[in-house]
Design an enzyme around this catalytic site. Structure first.
Site, mmCIF file in Angstrom:
data_model
loop_
_atom_site.group_PDB
_atom_site.id
_atom_site.type_symbol
_atom_site.label_atom_id
_atom_site.label_comp_id
_atom_site.label_asym_id
_atom_site.label_seq_id
_atom_site.Cartn_x
_atom_site.Cartn_y
_atom_site.Cartn_z
ATOM 1 N N CYS A 223 0.973 -1.264 0.090
ATOM 2 C CA CYS A 223 -0.030 0.005 -0.173
ATOM 3 C C CYS A 223 0.784 1.129 -0.164
ATOM 4 C CB CYS A 223 -0.910 0.000 1.255
ATOM 5 S SG CYS A 223 -2.513 1.015 0.857
ATOM 6 N N HIS A 224 0.793 1.934 0.965
ATOM 7 C CA HIS A 224 1.737 3.446 1.080
ATOM 8 C C HIS A 224 2.974 3.130 1.571
ATOM 9 C CE1 HIS A 224 -2.556 4.971 0.840
ATOM 10 N NE2 HIS A 224 -1.868 6.052 0.622
#
Length: 180
Positions: free
Chosen positions: A106-107
């Protein structure tokens, strides 16, 4: 294999911590929660507070060479906090310098960008990181999971919580092969 799960004191996306953690335990590994401060971390379900988890080791008091691999869970605030902590960035960079496998979802690749380890690599992430990855010399792709063999160690990346099953399978396979 001991696997470091690095998180900031606040902001980790809970499912991106707990699902890979469970997969590692089920595969016979020893996951270890590493953070920048002792005590507990606060996980989130998107923007809502979720559970807390006890920190087992602290960056600056532990080293990359005491682990076989590194998992970087996402959440927007988690990698944003980690990338402003010099000891956390150095901890991440050490895994690459030692050729140890790293997995990020994800991030989480924001921390990889800060550690200056994406240059020449192909990876995926939450789509909003694409420009940051490109600006750091990496190639961003929109794929469920991407395994990159460029440079020392292998890098496994994934886009989002919906990709967790594929992410878990990929990082466990890569970590097992790297340990052999």
């Amino acid at each position: 294999m001991r696997i470091a799960f690095l998180t900031a004191p606040e902001g980790v996306e809970q499912i991106e911590l707990t699902e890979p953690w469970k997969a590692a335990v089920d595969a016979g590994h020893e996951p270890v929660l590493v953070s920048t401060k002792p005590g507990t971390i606060q996980a989130f379900h998107h923007l809502d507070k979720a559970d807390t988890f006890p920190v087992q080791e602290v960056v600056g008091e532990t080293t990359a060479d005491s682990f076989g691999g590194l998992v970087l869970p996402g959440g927007v605030a988690n990698p944003d906090n980690l990338r402003t902590d010099e000891k956390a960035v150095r901890f991440v960079r050490d895994f690459f310098e030692q050729g140890r496998p790293v997995a990020a979802i994800c991030h989480a690749p924001w921390t990889l960008v800060e550690a200056d380890v994406v240059r020449g690599r192909v990876l995926t992430s939450w789509p909003s990181l694409a420009t940051d990855i490109r600006n750091a010399g990496g190639t961003w792709v929109d794929e469920q999971v991407r395994i990159c063999d460029h440079g020392a160690g292998k890098l496994v990346t994934s886009r989002k919580p919906d990709d967790l099953k594929a992410f878990d399978e990929a990082f466990l396979d890569v970590f097992a092969r790297e340990a052999a």
